[in-house]
Design an enzyme around this catalytic site. Sequence first.
Site, short mmCIF file in Angstrom:
data_model
loop_
_atom_site.label_atom_id
_atom_site.label_comp_id
_atom_site.label_asym_id
_atom_site.label_seq_id
_atom_site.Cartn_x
_atom_site.Cartn_y
_atom_site.Cartn_z
CB ALA A 9 6.52 -65.20 82.44
N GLY A 11 9.50 -70.12 82.69
CA GLY A 11 10.63 -70.90 82.18
C GLY A 11 11.96 -70.35 82.69
NE ARG A 15 15.96 -72.71 74.66
CZ ARG A 15 14.82 -72.91 73.98
NH1 ARG A 15 14.87 -73.15 72.68
NH2 ARG A 15 13.65 -72.83 74.59
CG ASP A 103 9.47 -66.90 74.96
OD1 ASP A 103 8.31 -66.86 74.50
OD2 ASP A 103 10.20 -67.92 74.87
CG ASN A 170 2.19 -73.12 68.84
OD1 ASN A 170 1.34 -72.23 68.84
ND2 ASN A 170 2.53 -73.81 69.92
CE LYS A 351 19.58 -30.89 92.49
NZ LYS A 351 20.10 -31.07 93.84
CE1 TYR A 366 23.80 -28.12 89.19
CE2 TYR A 366 24.19 -26.64 91.04
CZ TYR A 366 23.64 -27.80 90.52
OH TYR A 366 22.91 -28.63 91.33
CB ALA A 380 27.94 -16.08 80.28
CG ASN A 386 23.06 -26.86 94.83
OD1 ASN A 386 24.28 -26.81 94.64
ND2 ASN A 386 22.33 -27.87 94.43
C1 UD1 Z 1 6.82 -73.01 72.79
C2 UD1 Z 1 5.83 -73.99 72.17
C3 UD1 Z 1 6.10 -74.07 70.66
C4 UD1 Z 1 5.99 -72.70 70.05
C5 UD1 Z 1 6.88 -71.69 70.76
C6 UD1 Z 1 6.58 -70.29 70.28
C7 UD1 Z 1 5.36 -75.72 73.84
C8 UD1 Z 1 5.64 -77.10 74.28
N1 UD1 Z 1 6.01 -75.29 72.77
O1 UD1 Z 1 8.13 -73.56 72.60
O2 UD1 Z 1 5.15 -74.94 70.05
O3 UD1 Z 1 6.30 -72.76 68.68
O4 UD1 Z 1 6.67 -71.72 72.18
O5 UD1 Z 1 7.51 -69.37 70.75
O6 UD1 Z 1 4.55 -75.06 74.46
N2 UD1 Z 1 7.21 -71.57 80.50
C9 UD1 Z 1 6.68 -71.66 81.77
N3 UD1 Z 1 6.88 -72.81 82.48
C10 UD1 Z 1 7.54 -73.87 81.98
C11 UD1 Z 1 8.07 -73.77 80.68
C12 UD1 Z 1 7.88 -72.61 79.96
O7 UD1 Z 1 6.05 -70.73 82.25
O8 UD1 Z 1 7.67 -74.86 82.71
C13 UD1 Z 1 7.05 -70.32 79.76
C14 UD1 Z 1 8.38 -69.70 79.35
O9 UD1 Z 1 8.81 -68.76 80.33
C15 UD1 Z 1 8.08 -69.04 78.03
C16 UD1 Z 1 6.90 -69.83 77.49
O10 UD1 Z 1 6.38 -70.58 78.55
O11 UD1 Z 1 7.67 -67.68 78.20
C17 UD1 Z 1 7.35 -70.78 76.36
O12 UD1 Z 1 8.33 -71.65 76.85
P1 UD1 Z 1 9.61 -72.03 76.02
O13 UD1 Z 1 10.41 -73.00 76.81
O14 UD1 Z 1 10.30 -70.82 75.53
O15 UD1 Z 1 8.92 -72.82 74.82
P2 UD1 Z 1 9.46 -73.01 73.34
O16 UD1 Z 1 10.45 -74.13 73.34
O17 UD1 Z 1 9.87 -71.73 72.76
CA CA Z 2 10.20 -69.73 73.53
#
Ligand code: UD1
Ligand code: CA
Length: 458
Positions: A9, A11, A15, A103, A170, A351, A366, A380, A386
Amino acid sequence: MRTACVILAAGQGKRMKSPLPKVLHRVCGMPMLQSVIDTARRLDPEHLIIVAGKHIDLFRKEIPDPDIQFVLQKAPRGTGDALKSALPALKGFTGVVVVLNGDAPLISPATIRKFLRMHQREKADISALSFAATDPAGYGRMVRESGGRFVAIIEEKDADRDQRALREVNSGVYAMNIKALALLDNISLNRRKREYYLTDIIGLAMMRGLSVHAFLIGHEDEFMGVNTRDELLRASAAMRQAIVRRLISKGVDIIDPASVFIHPRASVGKGTVIYPNVFIEGDTYVGRGVIIYPHVRICNSTVGDHAVLKDSTVVEGARIRTGASIGPFAHVRPGSEIGEYAKIGNFVELKKALIGNGAKASHLSYLGDTKIGRDVNIGAGTITCNYDGKNKHRTVIEDMVFIGSDTQLVAPVRVGKGAYIGAGSTITKNVPAGSLAVSRTEQRTIANWAAKRKARKK
Ligand code: UD1
Ligand code: CA
C-alpha cells in the site's frame, strides 16, 4: 496452513491526482485499504503487515489497530521492493505469505481461500491468482507456453503486441512459500519504469526450478484495481451492487437496489424492508423485520428487530430497540437510546436522550441530555432547555409521567414518577412524584369583548 498477509500500500497513486494516498480513498464509505484488511483478517493470518510509504503515520491514524504491523518502504521503488520491506517483520515465520494489493478492495475472502487451497494442492512454491479481463488494459499479462504452462507475468508497458492481446491478467494476489521470498533480492531494476517488479519473481523462480502456478479463478469484478478516479467510481458501483446482492440473498427486501447505499460493514437482518434512497453507513446493525422508509440515513447505530424508521429520518450513533417507531422527519443524534415499542414522531430531535420502553414523543420536540422513563407521554412541542449558554444540564423524567404540550423543562430538573405537567408550563423546579405542576398565567375571559371593540371603533 500457517499464513501471513502482506498488503502492498505504499504506492503514491499519482494517477488519482489527489493529496490523499490512493488506498485511503473510500469505496462505499470505507477506505479501500480497510476493505482489504477486513478481507485479510478473514484468513486468520499470524501476521498482518501493511507496507506503507511516507504516509505511514496517516495510515496508523486512520487504521488504529494494534494487530497490524505497519512497515515502511522508504521510497516507492516498485512492488518487488515493497514486499522486500516486509521481510524483517516476517522473521521466524514459516508458512505461506499471501500478498494482496491495497488498491483492490473487492476481492472476497472465499476466492482467496479457494486460491490458497489450489496453491497447497499443487504443492506450489509461488502462485499467482489470475482472471480473464474483458479489457486487460493496465494489468500484467499472464504468459503461458503452448502447453498452457505458466511462465511469466509481463507488465503492459513491457509487453509486445501478441502479449498485449492476452486477456488473462494478474490480479496482484500471490501465495508464496516464505523460502521463495529469498528471490526478492535477485529482482533487477526495470529500466523503463525504474522500479523493481514483484512480477519478475515468477521468471526467477522458474529458472531455479521452483514450482510456479497461476490459477485463473473468480469473477473479474472482484479483482478490479483502482488507479484512477474513474476506476474508483466503478469500484464503488461494483461494491455497492455486491453488498446489495449479498443482503438480498440473505432475505432482505430491497425495493430499489440502485438507490440504496449500504456500508460494507453494516449488517441487515432477514425480512427487513428497505425503501428507495436509504443510506446505511458505518458500523450499523439492523435487526430482522425492520421497515426503513424512503430517505432514511442510519449511521453507526443499532436498530432492533421490527423497528420502523419512517421517511426522512436521520439516526446517528444511537440504539433503537425492538419495535420502536421513529419519524417521519425525526433526528436521533449520538448517545440516544430508544426503548422497546417507544414512539418518536414527526419533527422530534433527540440528543443523548434515553427514552424508556413504551414512551411517546409524537410531535415537534427537542429532547436533549435527558433520561425519560417507561410509558412517559411527552406532549407536542415539549423542549428540554439543556443549555444555559455555558453548560449543559440534564432533565430526568421518571416512569409514567405525563408532560402536557408546549412544556419547557429548564434543566437541571427532575419530574417524579407518575407526575403531570399542565400544558404550556415552564418547569424550573423539581416536581415530586404523583403531583401536578402548572406554571402559566391564569386565563382571563372578557365577555362580549368583540362587540364592545366594534362599538369603540365607530
Ligand atoms: C500491479 C501488477 C500488475 C497487476 C496489477 C493488479 C506489478 C509490477 N504489477 O500493477 O501485474 O496486474 O497490480 O492490480 O506488480 N506499491 C507499493 N510500493 C511501490 C509500488 C506499489 O507498496 O513502490 C503498492 C501500491 O500501493 C498498490 C500495489 O502495490 O497497492 C500495486 O501497485 P500499482 O502501482 O497500483 O501496480 P499496478 O500498475 O496496478
Ligand atoms: Ca494498481
